[in-house]
Design an enzyme around this catalytic site. Structure first.
Site, PDB file in Angstrom:
ATOM      1  N   CYS A 135       0.992  -1.274   0.023  1.00  0.00           N
ATOM      2  CA  CYS A 135       0.001   0.042   0.068  1.00  0.00           C
ATOM      3  C   CYS A 135       0.866   1.242   0.120  1.00  0.00           C
ATOM      4  O   CYS A 135       1.502   1.552   1.141  1.00  0.00           O
ATOM      5  CB  CYS A 135      -0.876  -0.091   1.119  1.00  0.00           C
ATOM      6  SG  CYS A 135      -1.808   1.533   1.510  1.00  0.00           S
ATOM      7  N   CYS A 138      -0.803   4.053   2.168  1.00  0.00           N
ATOM      8  CA  CYS A 138      -0.313   3.937   3.515  1.00  0.00           C
ATOM      9  C   CYS A 138       1.240   3.926   3.959  1.00  0.00           C
ATOM     10  O   CYS A 138       1.413   4.709   5.263  1.00  0.00           O
ATOM     11  CB  CYS A 138      -0.669   2.594   4.015  1.00  0.00           C
ATOM     12  SG  CYS A 138      -2.355   1.886   3.434  1.00  0.00           S
ATOM     13  N   ASP A 139       2.007   3.651   3.198  1.00  0.00           N
ATOM     14  CA  ASP A 139       3.338   3.488   3.932  1.00  0.00           C
ATOM     15  C   ASP A 139       4.460   4.643   2.898  1.00  0.00           C
ATOM     16  O   ASP A 139       5.712   4.482   3.211  1.00  0.00           O
ATOM     17  CB  ASP A 139       3.895   2.088   3.624  1.00  0.00           C
ATOM     18  CG  ASP A 139       3.063   1.212   4.473  1.00  0.00           C
ATOM     19  OD1 ASP A 139       2.679   1.418   5.436  1.00  0.00           O
ATOM     20  OD2 ASP A 139       2.763  -0.161   4.045  1.00  0.00           O
TER      21      ASP A 139
END
Length: 317
Positions: A135, A138-139
């Site tokens: 992701c 997300c990261d």
């Protein structure tokens, strides 16, 4: 343990499940949507959505929030729990929750979606969260001004390579073919982005890591067999999704890849159980098709529930 009897139980709060919930409220069906995570599903991990009709550009998180708020405004009850089992019955199906509670209804819509497909290479699982991610939204923050490798050639891989190009110092996009599978607009953007270097006809064979996490990947050209080690600080894997079919009851028909087979109303071979979204076998998986299936299935449920209530009323006379 408590029990409740409803008209419809929706399992999963992605676009298909939320749309099903909206239409269920409009049809005056007693409905509960069960979602263990954040409503919106994979939308929450999507940077920008540019193919939702009527909206030229919107962040995935904002679209997820808008869908959730719409469903709640219609009166949909969203239960933040995990489903552990779906037990089919003749007149009612049972949905068991992780706290021991049981929900009963003549109709169930499975909108469980999918999960990222893994490469299955050495070092992948061991370094999840230590340089390996599925992701970018997300990261990506953790790789500001660092080198990253993106693996894949579909829409998600191209979108996230572009997203990471705004954050990372460099992006190597590794694709096993000599042409992308993603949309032409995304392809043009990727090829025009100077921070992105495409590694064609190649696969990642292994991950090199130490106590601090990933520091390089092994790459092999599938045509020439040539191998190289590419230094990197992070690896983002986007090679598609697998169906999340853990709750599919025994006897439900699935294809060889684990996706559920339904009719045109999204009903399975088990009467009263419907499947929508990424869990369903179909030609293309998009937000708009998932939402459409949520509508279709709920309309079918409304007819089913009305028919069952009519039969019950006639038996009482």
């Amino acid at each position: 343990m408590t029990t409740r009897t409803l008209d419809l139980i929706i399992i999963g709060g992605g676009p298909s499940g939320l749309t099903a919930g909206i239409y269920a409220q409009r049809a005056a069906l007693q409905t509960v949507l069960v979602e263990k995570g954040l409503p919106g599903g994979q939308l929450n991990n999507t940077d920008i959505v540019e193919n939702w009709p009527g909206t030229e550009s919107i962040s995935g998180a904002d679209l997820a929030a808008a869908m959730t708020n719409h469903a709640k405004a219609c009166g949909l009850e969203i239960l933040a729990r995990e489903v552990v089992e779906v037990e089919p019955g003749l007149d009612e199906h049972i949905v068991r929750l992780d706290n021991g509670d049981e929900l009963y209804a003549p109709a169930v819509i499975l909108a469980c979606g999918g999960q990222p497909r893994r490469l299955g290479i050495p070092g992948e699982l061991e370094n999840y969260g230590k340089g390996v991610s599925y992701c970018a939204v997300c990261d990506g923050f953790f790789f500001r001004n660092k080198r990253v490798v993106v693996i894949g050639g579909g829409d998600t891989a191209l979108e996230d390579a572009l997203f990471l190009s705004k954050i990372a110092s460099s992006v190597h996009l590794v694709h096993r073919r000599d042409a992308f599978r993603g949309g032409m607009i995304l392809q043009k953007r990727v090829l025009a982005e100077p921070k992105i270097q495409v590694v064609w006809d190649s696969v990642v064979t292994d991950l090199h890591a130490d106590g601090s996490g990933v520091h390089a990947v092994g790459i092999r050209n599938v045509k020439t067999g040539a191998e190289q080690v590419l230094p990197t600080d992070g690896v983002f894997i986007f090679i598609g999704y697998e169906s999340d079919n853990r709750l599919v009851p025994a006897g439900m028909k699935m294809n060889a890849k684990g996706f559920v087979i339904t009719d045109e109303r999204c009903e399975t071979n088990i009467s009263g159980i419907f499947v929508v979204g990424d869990l369903r076998e179909k030609f293309i998986k998009q937000i708009v098709t998932a939402a459409a299936e949520g509508c279709i299935a709920t309309q079918a449920v409304a007819h089913l529930v009305e028919e069952k209530k009519g039969k019950a009323a006639s038996c009482e006379v």
